[in-house]
Design an enzyme around this catalytic site. Structure first.
Site, PDB file in Angstrom:
ATOM      1  N   SER A 133     -10.838  -2.923   7.055  1.00  0.00           N
ATOM      2  CA  SER A 133     -11.307  -4.325   7.121  1.00  0.00           C
ATOM      3  C   SER A 133     -10.670  -5.138   8.272  1.00  0.00           C
ATOM      4  O   SER A 133      -9.361  -4.897   8.816  1.00  0.00           O
ATOM      5  CB  SER A 133     -11.187  -4.949   5.846  1.00  0.00           C
ATOM      6  OG  SER A 133     -11.351  -6.312   5.904  1.00  0.00           O
ATOM      7  N   TYR A 146      -5.250  -8.868  -0.693  1.00  0.00           N
ATOM      8  CA  TYR A 146      -6.416  -7.907   0.105  1.00  0.00           C
ATOM      9  C   TYR A 146      -5.908  -7.671   1.402  1.00  0.00           C
ATOM     10  O   TYR A 146      -5.960  -6.447   1.899  1.00  0.00           O
ATOM     11  CB  TYR A 146      -7.576  -8.746   0.027  1.00  0.00           C
ATOM     12  CG  TYR A 146      -8.853  -7.823   0.470  1.00  0.00           C
ATOM     13  CD1 TYR A 146      -8.915  -6.502  -0.016  1.00  0.00           C
ATOM     14  CD2 TYR A 146      -9.470  -8.166   1.778  1.00  0.00           C
ATOM     15  CE1 TYR A 146     -10.054  -5.918   0.607  1.00  0.00           C
ATOM     16  CE2 TYR A 146     -10.592  -7.321   2.250  1.00  0.00           C
ATOM     17  CZ  TYR A 146     -10.951  -6.242   1.627  1.00  0.00           C
ATOM     18  OH  TYR A 146     -11.732  -5.547   2.283  1.00  0.00           O
TER      19      TYR A 146
END
Length: 248
Positions: A133, A146
């Site tokens: 990501s 995250y």
């Protein structure tokens, strides 16, 4: 007779994982669709002619069972299982949410890769593709847990490439920015649809799961000597993680 190419896709029950399974099947791969939700992967496998494997990537016994089903030879592994949970600042962070994110995005990736590496090497031209990501490249408020986990995905990928440099296996990472799928943001915000929708508010064309699946399929189907180390893919509206064009 040419041997059918095989692929494992983790987190195949929805989103990027399900789309990737479909794209790889269209390219002629027999896909092992791995995820926790048996009903979803059974339907997907029936649709694409693949094999459903109920698997929790954070459970070593479950991962070992996946390896048993796959067998002695594997061409492609797509480590897609992952997720974000919560968006609290560090001062209000939930340790259990952080632990879950590390377990699925880092430890799960490690467990699956370790279990399937012998089969990938046995193919003579294996490919490991980890779904990272842009959160694994930058920091943003409310995203520490995250971003830490996805930075872990990146570093594991880089380390694997160094460790396997003399082996017949490629190690790659696709790095998506803003992708609108049916579940990612909804899961992150604990089922709060309004918060999930706000992430994409005013963005005319965020990426779709199919966009990322198309990129993944292109990466793993390059000639075996071509390693796409990393491919960052964002919608045109997202000039950077923090700079997104929103209409209205």
């Amino acid at each position: 007779m040419e041997q059918t190419r095989t692929a494992v896709v983790t987190g195949a029950s929805s989103g990027i994982g399900a789309a990737t399974a479909r794209h790889l099947a269209r390219e002629g791969f027999h896909v092992f669709c791995a995820a926790r939700r048996s009903d979803r992967i059974e339907a997907l496998a029936a649709e694409i002619g693949g094999t459903p494997v109920t698997c929790d990537v954070t459970d070593p016994d479950s991962v070992a069972a996946l390896a048993d089903v796959v067998g002695d030879r594997l061409d492609v592994l797509v480590n897609n299982a992952g997720g974000a949970f919560g968006s609290a600042p560090v001062a209000q962070a939930d340790a259990d949410e952080w632990r879950r994110m590390y377990e699925v995005n880092v430890l799960g990736l490690m467990e699956v890769t370790k279990a399937l590496l012998p089969a990938l090497l046995a193919s003579g031209a294996g490919a490991i593709l980890n779904v990272g990501s842009t959160a694994g490249r930058i920091a943003y408020e409310g995203g520490a847990g995250y971003t830490a986990a996805k930075h872990g995905t990146q570093v594991v990928t880089e380390t694997l490439r160094l460790e396997l440099w003399d082996q017949p296996v490629r190690v790659m990472e696709v790095v998506p920015g803003m992708v609108r799928t049916e579940e990612f943001s909804l899961v992150r915000f604990g089922g709060d649809q309004a918060k999930a929708d706000a992430v994409y508010a005013g963005v005319a064309e965020p990426l779709t799961a199919d966009d990322v699946a198309d990129a993944i399929t292109w990466m793993v189907t390059r000639p075996s000597y071509v390693n796409i180390d990393e491919l960052v893919i964002r919608p045109r509206a997202q000039a950077a993680h923090h700079k997104v064009h929103r209409q209205g």
